[in-house]
Motif scaffolding. Structure first.
Motif, mmCIF file in Angstrom:
data_model
loop_
_atom_site.group_PDB
_atom_site.id
_atom_site.type_symbol
_atom_site.label_atom_id
_atom_site.label_comp_id
_atom_site.label_asym_id
_atom_site.label_seq_id
_atom_site.Cartn_x
_atom_site.Cartn_y
_atom_site.Cartn_z
ATOM 1 N N UNK A 1 -7.884 0.114 0.507
ATOM 2 C CA UNK A 1 -7.955 1.240 -0.420
ATOM 3 C C UNK A 1 -6.723 2.121 -0.324
ATOM 4 N N UNK A 2 -6.236 2.361 0.877
ATOM 5 C CA UNK A 2 -5.042 3.189 1.039
ATOM 6 C C UNK A 2 -3.827 2.573 0.335
ATOM 7 N N UNK A 3 -3.738 1.247 0.370
ATOM 8 C CA UNK A 3 -2.633 0.550 -0.295
ATOM 9 C C UNK A 3 -2.727 0.736 -1.810
ATOM 10 N N UNK A 4 -3.945 0.561 -2.357
ATOM 11 C CA UNK A 4 -4.123 0.707 -3.802
ATOM 12 C C UNK A 4 -3.872 2.140 -4.256
ATOM 13 N N UNK A 5 -4.295 3.101 -3.459
ATOM 14 C CA UNK A 5 -4.028 4.504 -3.797
ATOM 15 C C UNK A 5 -2.515 4.743 -3.868
ATOM 16 N N UNK A 6 -1.795 4.216 -2.917
ATOM 17 C CA UNK A 6 -0.338 4.388 -2.899
ATOM 18 C C UNK A 6 0.315 3.670 -4.079
ATOM 19 N N UNK A 7 -0.119 2.439 -4.348
ATOM 20 C CA UNK A 7 0.455 1.688 -5.471
ATOM 21 C C UNK A 7 0.207 2.372 -6.809
ATOM 22 N N UNK A 8 -0.956 2.987 -6.948
ATOM 23 C CA UNK A 8 -1.313 3.668 -8.197
ATOM 24 C C UNK A 8 -0.855 5.125 -8.218
ATOM 25 N N UNK A 9 -0.258 5.568 -7.108
ATOM 26 C CA UNK A 9 0.211 6.964 -6.973
ATOM 27 C C UNK A 9 -0.916 7.947 -7.256
ATOM 28 N N UNK B 1 -12.033 -6.051 -6.992
ATOM 29 C CA UNK B 1 -12.508 -5.936 -5.609
ATOM 30 C C UNK B 1 -11.578 -6.629 -4.608
ATOM 31 N N UNK B 2 -10.952 -7.721 -5.033
ATOM 32 C CA UNK B 2 -10.017 -8.428 -4.155
ATOM 33 C C UNK B 2 -8.765 -7.633 -3.831
ATOM 34 N N UNK B 3 -8.452 -6.651 -4.673
ATOM 35 C CA UNK B 3 -7.318 -5.771 -4.382
ATOM 36 C C UNK B 3 -7.682 -4.740 -3.316
#
Length: 85
Positions: A18-26, A70-72
């Motif tokens: 989740x932290x990675x996706x938050x960062x990728x999506x800013x 979900x896989x992301x």
């Protein structure tokens, strides 16, 4: 003889990304938590992987808010020690 804790051990683990996706999506966790109707504290626990499970409706809302699958958000990592048996 194996102990009951060994018998109940899972063959791998689920990594929460989740932290990675938050960062990728800013996106900020605070904003996403408000958008999906979750407390910041619970989102933080999920983000850190300190939860035993996640409801499908929560997963759906997260995927919708972050435009991902979900896989992301979740990754399965097998246990190499178990695979070598």
């Amino acid at each position: 003889m194996t102990s009951s804790s060994e018998e109940n051990a899972l063959p791998g683990e689920i990594i929460v990304r989740l932290d990675v996706m938050l960062a990728l999506r800013k996106r900020r966790a605070k904003d996403v938590a408000a958008e999906i109707g979750m407390t910041e504290a619970n989102l933080s626990l999920l983000k850190s992987g300190k939860v035993k499970g996640v409801r499908f409706d929560t997963l759906i809302r997260l995927c919708d808010a972050l435009s991902c699958t979900p896989g992301d958000l979740l990754e399965y990592v097998g246990n190499e020690a178990e695979e070598g048996r």
